[in-house]
Design an enzyme around this catalytic site. Structure first.
Site, PDB file in Angstrom:
ATOM      1  N   GLY A  12       0.784  -1.234   0.000  1.00 18.74           N
ATOM      2  CA  GLY A  12       0.000   0.000   0.000  1.00 18.74           C
ATOM      3  C   GLY A  12       0.812   1.279   0.000  1.00 18.74           C
ATOM      4  N   SER A  13       2.055   1.210  -0.481  1.00 13.81           N
ATOM      5  CA  SER A  13       2.835   2.461  -0.485  1.00 13.81           C
ATOM      6  C   SER A  13       2.239   3.473  -1.465  1.00 13.81           C
ATOM      7  CB  SER A  13       4.308   2.192  -0.780  1.00 13.81           C
ATOM      8  OG  SER A  13       4.493   1.696  -2.079  1.00 13.81           O
ATOM      9  N   ASN A  14       1.698   2.999  -2.571  1.00 16.77           N
ATOM     10  CA  ASN A  14       1.034   3.933  -3.499  1.00 16.77           C
ATOM     11  C   ASN A  14      -0.249   4.481  -2.887  1.00 16.77           C
ATOM     12  OD1 ASN A  14       2.203   4.256  -6.381  1.00 16.77           O
ATOM     13  ND2 ASN A  14       2.580   2.113  -5.840  1.00 16.77           N
ATOM     14  N   ILE A  87     -11.020  -7.057 -12.013  1.00 19.57           N
ATOM     15  CA  ILE A  87     -12.234  -6.291 -11.706  1.00 19.57           C
ATOM     16  C   ILE A  87     -13.407  -6.931 -12.427  1.00 19.57           C
ATOM     17  CG2 ILE A  87     -13.350  -4.028 -11.952  1.00 19.57           C
ATOM     18  CD1 ILE A  87     -11.154  -4.113  -9.828  1.00 19.57           C
ATOM     19  N   ASN A 101      -5.869   2.020 -13.150  1.00 22.27           N
ATOM     20  CA  ASN A 101      -4.866   1.136 -12.576  1.00 22.27           C
ATOM     21  C   ASN A 101      -3.462   1.664 -12.905  1.00 22.27           C
ATOM     22  OD1 ASN A 101      -3.824  -1.251 -11.305  1.00 22.27           O
ATOM     23  ND2 ASN A 101      -3.452  -2.119 -13.335  1.00 22.27           N
ATOM     24  N   HIS A 103       0.366   0.106 -13.633  1.00 20.16           N
ATOM     25  CA  HIS A 103       1.101  -1.134 -13.880  1.00 20.16           C
ATOM     26  C   HIS A 103       2.599  -0.799 -13.884  1.00 20.16           C
ATOM     27  CE1 HIS A 103       1.565  -5.249 -15.150  1.00 20.16           C
ATOM     28  NE2 HIS A 103       2.511  -4.829 -15.961  1.00 20.16           N
TER      29      HIS A 103
END
Ligand code: GRF
Length: 188
Positions: A12-14, A87, A101, A103
């Site tokens: 979850g750093s982004n 999704i 998203n 990537h």
């Protein structure tokens, strides 16, 4: 005020970077983070950031409960930040061009099922690529195939390892993802 929700499966750093970016901007609100992994690092980050976070399991996902939840929150955009499930079609249909998203490679190269996290960087290294980067794209019903919104590149040297490539890519993600989201939401 535009509302967005973040879906994440991992560290979850982004997610944290996006939450922090929009914290003091009153035009965009990150309403909550949703995860499909009860042990995901993103949950700890959310606790620290006082960001509401919820876990959902496969059953809830397959039974349309996530879609119901999203509708109840009246969100404008869904941001994927290391979310590893495909999704579902009902969500794609309910949010056309509203699901984004990131990537960690230059799509269409190194995309598709199984191409996530370190697998991507290892493949890039194994192929002796001289550059890699990030791709921010809309989400459709196929993995990593929606329309590309933005790409950024970084050079790879012979000395780079999969780990240092990952660091370079993360740096690009942190720099660009929040700004591109802001632009998409019409506030950039
Ligand atoms: C990022 O590299 C992103 O591009 C990919 O998954 C990774 C998530 O990392 N989709 P983090 O959980 O945000 O640290």
């Amino acid at each position: 005020m535009k509302k967005l929700v973040i879906l994440a499966s991992g560290s979850g750093s982004n997610a944290e970077n996006i939450i922090t970016y929009f914290k003091d901007r009153d035009v965009v609100q990150v309403t909550c983070v949703l995860t499909n992994k009860a042990s995901a690092g993103v949950l700890k980050r959310c606790q620290r950031l006082a960001m509401p976070a919820f876990y959902f399991n496969r059953h809830a996902y397959d039974n349309g409960q996530l879609l119901k939840f999203l509708a109840s929150q009246e969100i404008d955009f869904i941001i994927l930040a290391g979310f590893l499930w495909k999704i579902s079609e009902d969500i794609v249909n309910a949010y056309p061009n509203k699901i984004v998203n990131i990537h960690p490679a230059l799509l269409p190269k190194y995309g598709g099922k199984g191409m996530y996290g370190s697998h991507v960087h290892e493949a890039v290294k194994a192929n002796n690529e001289t550059e890699t980067g990030i791709t921010i794209h809309f989400v459709n019903e196929n993995y990593d195939e929606g329309n590309i919104i933005f790409q950024a590149r970084t050079k790879i040297s012979m000395e780079d390892t999969a780990e240092t490539i990952a660091e370079k890519v993360h740096a690009l993600e942190y720099e660009h993802y929040p700004k591109i989201i802001e632009k998409l939401l019409g506030n950039g």
